[in-house]
Write a protein that holds these residues in place. Structure first.
Motif, PDB file in Angstrom:
ATOM      1  N   GLU A  29      -1.479  -2.780  -2.025  1.00 44.05           N
ATOM      2  CA  GLU A  29      -1.832  -1.587  -1.256  1.00 44.05           C
ATOM      3  C   GLU A  29      -2.881  -1.928  -0.206  1.00 44.05           C
ATOM      4  O   GLU A  29      -3.664  -2.869  -0.364  1.00 44.05           O
ATOM      5  CB  GLU A  29      -2.409  -0.482  -2.152  1.00 44.05           C
ATOM      6  N   SER A  30      -2.913  -1.109   0.832  1.00 47.50           N
ATOM      7  CA  SER A  30      -3.951  -1.198   1.843  1.00 47.50           C
ATOM      8  C   SER A  30      -4.059   0.145   2.541  1.00 47.50           C
ATOM      9  O   SER A  30      -3.187   1.004   2.400  1.00 47.50           O
ATOM     10  CB  SER A  30      -3.633  -2.303   2.860  1.00 47.50           C
ATOM     11  N   GLY A  31      -5.141   0.312   3.298  1.00 50.15           N
ATOM     12  CA  GLY A  31      -5.292   1.522   4.096  1.00 50.15           C
ATOM     13  C   GLY A  31      -6.324   2.510   3.583  1.00 50.15           C
ATOM     14  O   GLY A  31      -6.654   3.470   4.278  1.00 50.15           O
ATOM     15  N   GLY A  32      -6.849   2.286   2.396  1.00 47.13           N
ATOM     16  CA  GLY A  32      -7.868   3.188   1.890  1.00 47.13           C
ATOM     17  C   GLY A  32      -9.133   3.101   2.729  1.00 47.13           C
ATOM     18  O   GLY A  32      -9.470   2.052   3.285  1.00 47.13           O
ATOM     19  N   ALA A  33      -9.854   4.230   2.825  1.00 48.70           N
ATOM     20  CA  ALA A  33     -11.054   4.266   3.653  1.00 48.70           C
ATOM     21  C   ALA A  33     -11.852   5.525   3.350  1.00 48.70           C
ATOM     22  O   ALA A  33     -11.440   6.370   2.554  1.00 48.70           O
ATOM     23  CB  ALA A  33     -10.669   4.234   5.132  1.00 48.70           C
ATOM     24  N   LEU A  34     -13.001   5.606   3.998  1.00 45.03           N
ATOM     25  CA  LEU A  34     -13.813   6.818   3.980  1.00 45.03           C
ATOM     26  C   LEU A  34     -13.421   7.650   5.194  1.00 45.03           C
ATOM     27  O   LEU A  34     -13.424   7.148   6.325  1.00 45.03           O
ATOM     28  CB  LEU A  34     -15.296   6.454   4.035  1.00 45.03           C
ATOM     29  N   VAL A  35     -13.093   8.915   4.962  1.00 45.32           N
ATOM     30  CA  VAL A  35     -12.652   9.782   6.042  1.00 45.32           C
ATOM     31  C   VAL A  35     -13.255  11.170   5.834  1.00 45.32           C
ATOM     32  O   VAL A  35     -13.536  11.573   4.702  1.00 45.32           O
ATOM     33  CB  VAL A  35     -11.103   9.837   6.089  1.00 45.32           C
ATOM     34  N   GLN A  36     -13.443  11.883   6.918  1.00 51.96           N
ATOM     35  CA  GLN A  36     -13.984  13.230   6.815  1.00 51.96           C
ATOM     36  C   GLN A  36     -12.910  14.220   6.392  1.00 51.96           C
ATOM     37  O   GLN A  36     -11.711  14.021   6.660  1.00 51.96           O
ATOM     38  CB  GLN A  36     -14.587  13.661   8.148  1.00 51.96           C
ATOM     39  N   SER A  37     -13.345  15.291   5.773  1.00 49.28           N
ATOM     40  CA  SER A  37     -12.427  16.352   5.385  1.00 49.28           C
ATOM     41  C   SER A  37     -11.661  16.839   6.620  1.00 49.28           C
ATOM     42  O   SER A  37     -12.245  17.016   7.694  1.00 49.28           O
ATOM     43  CB  SER A  37     -13.213  17.505   4.778  1.00 49.28           C
ATOM     44  N   GLY A  38     -10.356  17.035   6.447  1.00 49.29           N
ATOM     45  CA  GLY A  38      -9.497  17.436   7.555  1.00 49.29           C
ATOM     46  C   GLY A  38      -8.866  16.274   8.295  1.00 49.29           C
ATOM     47  O   GLY A  38      -7.975  16.476   9.128  1.00 49.29           O
ATOM     48  N   GLY A  39      -9.319  15.077   8.005  1.00 47.25           N
ATOM     49  CA  GLY A  39      -8.802  13.891   8.667  1.00 47.25           C
ATOM     50  C   GLY A  39      -7.513  13.374   8.063  1.00 47.25           C
ATOM     51  O   GLY A  39      -6.947  13.983   7.149  1.00 47.25           O
ATOM     52  N   SER A  40      -7.066  12.228   8.579  1.00 48.08           N
ATOM     53  CA  SER A  40      -5.802  11.637   8.144  1.00 48.08           C
ATOM     54  C   SER A  40      -5.990  10.161   7.808  1.00 48.08           C
ATOM     55  O   SER A  40      -6.874   9.497   8.348  1.00 48.08           O
ATOM     56  CB  SER A  40      -4.751  11.762   9.252  1.00 48.08           C
ATOM     57  N   LEU A  41      -5.133   9.688   6.924  1.00 46.65           N
ATOM     58  CA  LEU A  41      -5.060   8.272   6.579  1.00 46.65           C
ATOM     59  C   LEU A  41      -3.613   7.931   6.294  1.00 46.65           C
ATOM     60  O   LEU A  41      -2.842   8.792   5.866  1.00 46.65           O
ATOM     61  CB  LEU A  41      -5.876   7.952   5.327  1.00 46.65           C
ATOM     62  N   ARG A  42      -3.259   6.667   6.497  1.00 45.08           N
ATOM     63  CA  ARG A  42      -1.946   6.201   6.066  1.00 45.08           C
ATOM     64  C   ARG A  42      -2.142   4.999   5.142  1.00 45.08           C
ATOM     65  O   ARG A  42      -2.702   3.979   5.550  1.00 45.08           O
ATOM     66  CB  ARG A  42      -1.069   5.797   7.249  1.00 45.08           C
ATOM     67  N   LEU A  43      -1.684   5.150   3.933  1.00 45.39           N
ATOM     68  CA  LEU A  43      -1.700   4.059   2.974  1.00 45.39           C
ATOM     69  C   LEU A  43      -0.406   3.270   3.083  1.00 45.39           C
ATOM     70  O   LEU A  43       0.648   3.836   3.354  1.00 45.39           O
ATOM     71  CB  LEU A  43      -1.863   4.581   1.547  1.00 45.39           C
ATOM     72  N   SER A  44      -0.513   1.973   2.849  1.00 45.49           N
ATOM     73  CA  SER A  44       0.657   1.101   2.849  1.00 45.49           C
ATOM     74  C   SER A  44       0.748   0.362   1.524  1.00 45.49           C
ATOM     75  O   SER A  44      -0.272   0.047   0.912  1.00 45.49           O
ATOM     76  CB  SER A  44       0.581   0.076   3.989  1.00 45.49           C
ATOM     77  N   CYS A  45       1.978   0.080   1.117  1.00 48.25           N
ATOM     78  CA  CYS A  45       2.221  -0.719  -0.085  1.00 48.25           C
ATOM     79  C   CYS A  45       3.292  -1.740   0.262  1.00 48.25           C
ATOM     80  O   CYS A  45       4.462  -1.387   0.438  1.00 48.25           O
ATOM     81  CB  CYS A  45       2.672   0.154  -1.235  1.00 48.25           C
ATOM     82  N   ALA A  46       2.879  -2.990   0.390  1.00 45.20           N
ATOM     83  CA  ALA A  46       3.820  -4.068   0.670  1.00 45.20           C
ATOM     84  C   ALA A  46       4.392  -4.575  -0.642  1.00 45.20           C
ATOM     85  O   ALA A  46       3.647  -4.846  -1.592  1.00 45.20           O
ATOM     86  CB  ALA A  46       3.122  -5.188   1.423  1.00 45.20           C
ATOM     87  N   TYR A  47       5.722  -4.693  -0.715  1.00 41.68           N
ATOM     88  CA  TYR A  47       6.351  -5.126  -1.954  1.00 41.68           C
ATOM     89  C   TYR A  47       7.212  -6.353  -1.731  1.00 41.68           C
ATOM     90  O   TYR A  47       7.770  -6.557  -0.653  1.00 41.68           O
ATOM     91  CB  TYR A  47       7.156  -3.995  -2.603  1.00 41.68           C
ATOM     92  N   SER A  48       7.294  -7.163  -2.777  1.00 43.71           N
ATOM     93  CA  SER A  48       8.088  -8.387  -2.732  1.00 43.71           C
ATOM     94  C   SER A  48       8.586  -8.690  -4.140  1.00 43.71           C
ATOM     95  O   SER A  48       8.040  -8.177  -5.119  1.00 43.71           O
ATOM     96  CB  SER A  48       7.256  -9.561  -2.198  1.00 43.71           C
ATOM     97  N   GLY A  49       9.625  -9.501  -4.226  1.00 46.27           N
ATOM     98  CA  GLY A  49      10.167  -9.865  -5.524  1.00 46.27           C
ATOM     99  C   GLY A  49      11.574  -9.342  -5.695  1.00 46.27           C
ATOM    100  O   GLY A  49      12.392  -9.422  -4.777  1.00 46.27           O
ATOM    101  N   SER A  50      11.860  -8.764  -6.862  1.00 49.24           N
ATOM    102  CA  SER A  50      13.207  -8.299  -7.208  1.00 49.24           C
ATOM    103  C   SER A  50      13.487  -6.928  -6.592  1.00 49.24           C
ATOM    104  O   SER A  50      13.722  -5.941  -7.296  1.00 49.24           O
ATOM    105  CB  SER A  50      13.365  -8.241  -8.720  1.00 49.24           C
ATOM    106  N   ILE A  51      13.505  -6.892  -5.291  1.00 50.15           N
ATOM    107  CA  ILE A  51      13.611  -5.614  -4.570  1.00 50.15           C
ATOM    108  C   ILE A  51      14.902  -4.854  -4.870  1.00 50.15           C
ATOM    109  O   ILE A  51      14.872  -3.633  -5.030  1.00 50.15           O
ATOM    110  CB  ILE A  51      13.416  -5.848  -3.062  1.00 50.15           C
ATOM    111  N   PRO A  52      16.063  -5.514  -4.962  1.00 46.41           N
ATOM    112  CA  PRO A  52      17.294  -4.753  -5.237  1.00 46.41           C
ATOM    113  C   PRO A  52      17.268  -4.010  -6.572  1.00 46.41           C
ATOM    114  O   PRO A  52      18.062  -3.101  -6.781  1.00 46.41           O
ATOM    115  CB  PRO A  52      18.378  -5.839  -5.246  1.00 46.41           C
ATOM    116  N   ARG A  53      16.355  -4.394  -7.477  1.00 46.45           N
ATOM    117  CA  ARG A  53      16.305  -3.728  -8.779  1.00 46.45           C
ATOM    118  C   ARG A  53      15.362  -2.533  -8.786  1.00 46.45           C
ATOM    119  O   ARG A  53      15.201  -1.885  -9.816  1.00 46.45           O
ATOM    120  CB  ARG A  53      15.872  -4.733  -9.839  1.00 46.45           C
ATOM    121  N   ILE A  54      14.760  -2.219  -7.646  1.00 45.15           N
ATOM    122  CA  ILE A  54      13.847  -1.082  -7.591  1.00 45.15           C
ATOM    123  C   ILE A  54      14.643   0.229  -7.617  1.00 45.15           C
ATOM    124  O   ILE A  54      15.496   0.456  -6.764  1.00 45.15           O
ATOM    125  CB  ILE A  54      12.959  -1.129  -6.337  1.00 45.15           C
TER     126      ILE A  54
END
Length: 119
Positions: A6-31
């Motif tokens: 995961e990445s993208g976490g931060a300190l933000v003010q109320s009313g603001g926006s964030l986008r979190l990301s989750c990079a995945y690898s490995g046995s992807i077809p089995r997800i």
């Protein structure tokens, strides 16, 4: 086996926006599906949003209309767009992947990313 970062976490003010990301690898077809959970100290981990391998999405009531989950399989990345953030959204956010096995499902987790919303 799936590796999640995961990445993208931060300190933000109320009313603001964030986008979190989750990079995945490995046995992807089995997800089967992927999810975002969150957890605050002393509380159980809470399912925030989920997306299946055919794109069906679900959200917990408290984030409906504010958060959007998505996947970009070309980039092997899942996202959580969080808008109109509130102080109660403050938590560690975890990426989760559920894989199918011979007779059961298997859960894999990322290390978590901290989101702090200041009021």
């Amino acid at each position: 086996q799936v590796n999640l970062v995961e990445s993208g976490g931060a300190l933000v003010q109320s009313g603001g926006s964030l986008r979190l990301s989750c990079a995945y690898s490995g046995s992807i077809p089995r997800i089967l599906r992927m999810n975002w959970f969150r957890q605050t100290p002393g509380s159980e981990r809470e399912l925030v949003a989920g997306i299946t391998n055919i794109g069906t999405t679900t959200y917990t009531d408290s984030v409906k209309g504010r958060f959007t989950i998505s996947r970009d399989d070309a980039k092997n990345t899942m996202y959580l767009q969080m808008n109109s953030l509130k102080s109660e959204d403050t938590a560690v956010y975890y990426c989760n992947a559920v894989l199918f096995g011979a007779s059961s499902e298997y859960n894999f987790w990322g290390q978590g990313t901290q989101v702090t919303v200041s009021s």
